[in-house]
Design a protein around this motif. Structure first.
Motif, PDB file in Angstrom:
ATOM      1  N   ALA A 122       0.480  -1.283  -0.239  1.00 53.68           N
ATOM      2  CA  ALA A 122       0.164  -0.116  -0.083  1.00 53.68           C
ATOM      3  C   ALA A 122       1.311   0.994  -0.207  1.00 53.68           C
ATOM      4  CB  ALA A 122      -0.884   0.435   0.935  1.00 53.68           C
ATOM      5  N   ILE A 123       1.835   1.268   0.618  1.00 55.21           N
ATOM      6  CA  ILE A 123       3.018   2.348   0.867  1.00 55.21           C
ATOM      7  C   ILE A 123       3.696   2.920  -0.459  1.00 55.21           C
ATOM      8  CG2 ILE A 123       5.161   3.016   1.791  1.00 55.21           C
ATOM      9  CD1 ILE A 123       2.808   2.968   3.700  1.00 55.21           C
ATOM     10  N   LEU A 124       4.515   1.773  -1.544  1.00 55.78           N
ATOM     11  CA  LEU A 124       4.541   1.960  -2.382  1.00 55.78           C
ATOM     12  C   LEU A 124       3.500   2.563  -3.387  1.00 55.78           C
ATOM     13  CD1 LEU A 124       7.512   1.639  -4.747  1.00 55.78           C
ATOM     14  CD2 LEU A 124       6.435  -0.916  -4.736  1.00 55.78           C
ATOM     15  N   GLY A 125       2.297   1.466  -3.379  1.00 55.82           N
ATOM     16  CA  GLY A 125       1.031   1.442  -4.321  1.00 55.82           C
ATOM     17  C   GLY A 125       0.522   3.604  -4.478  1.00 55.82           C
ATOM     18  N   GLY A 126       1.142   3.726  -3.482  1.00 53.90           N
ATOM     19  CA  GLY A 126      -0.036   5.151  -3.024  1.00 53.90           C
ATOM     20  C   GLY A 126       1.615   5.723  -3.971  1.00 53.90           C
ATOM     21  N   SER A 127       3.075   5.780  -3.896  1.00 49.85           N
ATOM     22  CA  SER A 127       3.820   6.554  -5.017  1.00 49.85           C
ATOM     23  C   SER A 127       3.574   6.497  -6.466  1.00 49.85           C
ATOM     24  CB  SER A 127       5.205   6.279  -4.479  1.00 49.85           C
ATOM     25  OG  SER A 127       5.685   6.121  -2.969  1.00 49.85           O
ATOM     26  N   LEU A 128       3.576   4.500  -6.944  1.00 51.45           N
ATOM     27  CA  LEU A 128       3.326   4.296  -8.109  1.00 51.45           C
ATOM     28  C   LEU A 128       2.199   4.963  -8.874  1.00 51.45           C
ATOM     29  CD1 LEU A 128       4.551   0.963  -8.014  1.00 51.45           C
ATOM     30  CD2 LEU A 128       5.933   2.907  -8.218  1.00 51.45           C
ATOM     31  N   PHE A 129       0.761   5.060  -7.860  1.00 51.71           N
ATOM     32  CA  PHE A 129      -0.197   5.689  -8.225  1.00 51.71           C
ATOM     33  C   PHE A 129       0.004   7.089  -8.823  1.00 51.71           C
ATOM     34  CE2 PHE A 129      -2.747   2.134  -6.002  1.00 51.71           C
ATOM     35  CZ  PHE A 129      -2.724   1.385  -7.008  1.00 51.71           C
ATOM     36  N   MET A 130       0.298   7.463  -7.858  1.00 50.90           N
ATOM     37  CA  MET A 130       0.961   8.758  -7.701  1.00 50.90           C
ATOM     38  C   MET A 130       1.557   9.265  -9.137  1.00 50.90           C
ATOM     39  SD  MET A 130       3.939  11.115  -7.852  1.00 50.90           S
ATOM     40  CE  MET A 130       4.593   9.819  -6.707  1.00 50.90           C
ATOM     41  N   GLN A 131       2.535   8.312  -9.963  1.00 54.47           N
ATOM     42  CA  GLN A 131       3.728   8.303 -10.750  1.00 54.47           C
ATOM     43  C   GLN A 131       2.586   8.351 -12.297  1.00 54.47           C
ATOM     44  OE1 GLN A 131       6.504   5.516 -11.232  1.00 54.47           O
ATOM     45  NE2 GLN A 131       7.577   7.069 -11.925  1.00 54.47           N
ATOM     46  N   GLN A 132       2.121   7.448 -11.760  1.00 48.00           N
ATOM     47  CA  GLN A 132       0.416   7.204 -12.923  1.00 48.00           C
ATOM     48  C   GLN A 132      -0.061   8.696 -12.971  1.00 48.00           C
ATOM     49  OE1 GLN A 132      -2.372   4.030 -12.219  1.00 48.00           O
ATOM     50  NE2 GLN A 132      -1.519   2.551 -13.334  1.00 48.00           N
ATOM     51  N   LYS A 133      -0.899   9.437 -12.496  1.00 42.46           N
ATOM     52  CA  LYS A 133      -1.532   9.928 -12.194  1.00 42.46           C
ATOM     53  C   LYS A 133      -1.402  11.517 -12.464  1.00 42.46           C
ATOM     54  CE  LYS A 133      -4.144   8.188  -8.392  1.00 42.46           C
ATOM     55  NZ  LYS A 133      -5.939   7.461  -9.331  1.00 42.46           N
ATOM     56  N   ASP A 134       0.104  11.165 -13.012  1.00 43.29           N
ATOM     57  CA  ASP A 134       0.429  12.646 -13.500  1.00 43.29           C
ATOM     58  C   ASP A 134      -0.022  13.698 -12.876  1.00 43.29           C
ATOM     59  OD1 ASP A 134       1.952  11.330 -15.761  1.00 43.29           O
ATOM     60  OD2 ASP A 134       0.275  10.982 -16.873  1.00 43.29           O
ATOM     61  N   PHE A 135       0.579  13.886 -11.429  1.00 44.98           N
ATOM     62  CA  PHE A 135       0.192  15.291 -10.521  1.00 44.98           C
ATOM     63  C   PHE A 135       0.520  16.306 -11.206  1.00 44.98           C
ATOM     64  CE2 PHE A 135      -1.517  11.556  -7.046  1.00 44.98           C
ATOM     65  CZ  PHE A 135      -2.167  11.961  -7.038  1.00 44.98           C
ATOM     66  N   VAL A 136       0.285  17.529 -10.601  1.00 50.30           N
ATOM     67  CA  VAL A 136       0.460  18.730 -11.772  1.00 50.30           C
ATOM     68  C   VAL A 136       1.681  19.783 -10.534  1.00 50.30           C
ATOM     69  CG1 VAL A 136      -0.989  19.218 -13.110  1.00 50.30           C
ATOM     70  CG2 VAL A 136      -1.848  20.188 -11.054  1.00 50.30           C
ATOM     71  N   GLY A 137       1.797  18.785  -9.099  1.00 49.49           N
ATOM     72  CA  GLY A 137       2.205  19.963  -8.241  1.00 49.49           C
ATOM     73  C   GLY A 137       2.309  19.248  -6.947  1.00 49.49           C
ATOM     74  N   ILE A 138       3.389  19.041  -6.507  1.00 50.80           N
ATOM     75  CA  ILE A 138       4.123  18.153  -4.505  1.00 50.80           C
ATOM     76  C   ILE A 138       2.139  18.632  -3.698  1.00 50.80           C
ATOM     77  CG2 ILE A 138       4.912  20.447  -3.446  1.00 50.80           C
ATOM     78  CD1 ILE A 138       6.594  18.315  -2.913  1.00 50.80           C
ATOM     79  N   HIS A 139       1.558  19.799  -3.812  1.00 48.32           N
ATOM     80  CA  HIS A 139       0.482  20.123  -2.594  1.00 48.32           C
ATOM     81  C   HIS A 139      -0.337  18.678  -4.125  1.00 48.32           C
ATOM     82  CE1 HIS A 139      -0.387  22.153  -7.114  1.00 48.32           C
ATOM     83  NE2 HIS A 139      -1.807  21.922  -6.465  1.00 48.32           N
ATOM     84  N   GLU A 140      -0.630  18.467  -4.788  1.00 49.29           N
ATOM     85  CA  GLU A 140      -1.579  17.809  -5.225  1.00 49.29           C
ATOM     86  C   GLU A 140      -0.974  15.933  -4.424  1.00 49.29           C
ATOM     87  OE1 GLU A 140      -2.406  17.109  -9.637  1.00 49.29           O
ATOM     88  OE2 GLU A 140      -3.559  18.928  -9.255  1.00 49.29           O
ATOM     89  N   ALA A 141       0.136  16.456  -4.844  1.00 51.86           N
ATOM     90  CA  ALA A 141       0.394  14.498  -4.670  1.00 51.86           C
ATOM     91  C   ALA A 141       0.551  14.268  -3.050  1.00 51.86           C
ATOM     92  CB  ALA A 141       2.926  14.524  -4.817  1.00 51.86           C
ATOM     93  N   GLY A 142       1.663  15.613  -2.323  1.00 53.19           N
ATOM     94  CA  GLY A 142       1.099  15.782  -0.670  1.00 53.19           C
ATOM     95  C   GLY A 142      -1.024  15.122  -0.111  1.00 53.19           C
ATOM     96  N   VAL A 143      -1.814  15.267  -0.770  1.00 53.48           N
ATOM     97  CA  VAL A 143      -3.194  15.899  -0.844  1.00 53.48           C
ATOM     98  C   VAL A 143      -3.422  14.520  -0.906  1.00 53.48           C
ATOM     99  CG1 VAL A 143      -5.353  16.351  -1.113  1.00 53.48           C
ATOM    100  CG2 VAL A 143      -3.376  18.003  -1.445  1.00 53.48           C
ATOM    101  N   TYR A 144      -3.287  13.390  -2.268  1.00 58.15           N
ATOM    102  CA  TYR A 144      -3.281  12.127  -2.025  1.00 58.15           C
ATOM    103  C   TYR A 144      -2.841  11.580  -1.449  1.00 58.15           C
ATOM    104  CZ  TYR A 144      -3.265   8.002  -5.049  1.00 58.15           C
ATOM    105  OH  TYR A 144      -3.681   6.482  -5.063  1.00 58.15           O
ATOM    106  N   GLY A 145      -1.122  11.536  -1.000  1.00 62.61           N
ATOM    107  CA  GLY A 145      -0.163  10.923   0.203  1.00 62.61           C
ATOM    108  C   GLY A 145      -1.823  10.560   0.990  1.00 62.61           C
ATOM    109  N   LEU A 146      -1.775  11.987   1.531  1.00 65.84           N
ATOM    110  CA  LEU A 146      -2.016  12.514   3.057  1.00 65.84           C
ATOM    111  C   LEU A 146      -3.818  11.435   3.063  1.00 65.84           C
ATOM    112  CD1 LEU A 146      -2.358  13.450   6.326  1.00 65.84           C
ATOM    113  CD2 LEU A 146      -3.575  15.929   5.000  1.00 65.84           C
ATOM    114  N   GLY A 147      -3.952  11.597   2.032  1.00 63.00           N
ATOM    115  CA  GLY A 147      -5.882  11.107   2.062  1.00 63.00           C
ATOM    116  C   GLY A 147      -5.812   9.492   1.678  1.00 63.00           C
ATOM    117  N   SER A 148      -4.011   8.850   1.450  1.00 62.09           N
ATOM    118  CA  SER A 148      -4.565   7.349   1.090  1.00 62.09           C
ATOM    119  C   SER A 148      -4.290   6.928   2.161  1.00 62.09           C
ATOM    120  CB  SER A 148      -3.247   7.515  -0.151  1.00 62.09           C
ATOM    121  OG  SER A 148      -4.187   7.783  -1.029  1.00 62.09           O
ATOM    122  N   GLY A 149      -3.277   7.607   3.294  1.00 56.20           N
ATOM    123  CA  GLY A 149      -2.918   7.809   4.969  1.00 56.20           C
ATOM    124  C   GLY A 149      -4.319   7.257   5.227  1.00 56.20           C
ATOM    125  N   ILE A 150      -4.911   8.378   5.607  1.00 49.96           N
ATOM    126  CA  ILE A 150      -6.353   8.422   6.167  1.00 49.96           C
ATOM    127  C   ILE A 150      -7.633   7.209   5.348  1.00 49.96           C
ATOM    128  CG2 ILE A 150      -8.120   9.675   6.946  1.00 49.96           C
ATOM    129  CD1 ILE A 150      -6.246  12.121   6.249  1.00 49.96           C
TER     130      ILE A 150
END
Length: 204
Positions: free
Chosen positions: A126-154
């Protein structure tokens, strides 16, 4: 509003456990009591919230083809994407080591109850999946990646906390003998996944 959509989606609709069934080993092993589930869930929130944006920066400025042009135009053709897994796992392992040392220092009882599953967060899919999904989704900024990481953890936290609370109560229930243990846990997990799927129709 887009960030709120992304945050809500990563918690409920694209839940690591219920949508992708990632991290099931720790989800099943550490969810016997609420106390241990809260400890592991909090650790996963921290690790995902930190590693996903950090890995976003590494991927954007080091690993993608042409990412090193900020150093020199000569590196425009350099493609280090073959190092993705090594770099992502290195970041994750370092964060997990930090969490383990912190928990061992300030909550030795929790560290003892979590046992081997705390350091095993480093190889939690699940931890590695968060980073790989982030790479797959082509986020446009670190803020989107941060929100996605926090939401996935919650989302992982809510999943393991929910099943732990149910398993504590179910210990006093009259469960048919063939379904005791993992059998009834998998059935409940499936029902919880269906419940989380009901959020798919929500559009903020």
């Amino acid at each position: 509003m887009e960030l709120i959509n992304l945050f809500t989606k990563s918690i409920f609709i694209e839940n690591m456990v219920f949508a992708y069934f990632l991290g099931m080993c720790s989800y099943l092993a550490v969810s016997k009591t609420v106390k241990t589930a809260v400890g592991l869930g909090a650790a996963v929130i921290f690790v995902l919230a930190v590693t996903v944006p950090v890995n976003y920066l590494i991927d954007t400025y080091f690993l993608q083809q042409g990412a090193l042009t900020w150093l020199s135009p000569e590196f425009a053709e350099v493609d280090l994407s073959f190092l993705t897994f090594i770099m992502f796992i290195a970041v994750i392992a370092s964060m997990v080591q930090l969490v383990e040392m912190t928990v061992e220092k300030f909550a030795p009882a929790l560290h003892s109850s979590l046992g081997i599953f705390l350091p095993l967060i480093a190889v939690n899919c699940a931890i590695l999946g968060g980073s790989l999904f982030m790479q797959q989704k082509d986020f446009v900024g670190i803020h989107e990646a941060g929100v996605y990481g926090l939401g996935s953890g919650i989302g992982f936290f809510l999943a393991i906390l929910g099943i732990a609370a149910i398993r504590e109560k179910i210990a006093y229930s009259n469960v048919p003998a063939p379904l005791k243990g993992l059998g009834i846990t998998f059935i409940i997990t499936g029902l919880m996944a269906i419940g989380f799927m009901s959020f798919m129709g929500i559009d903020l």
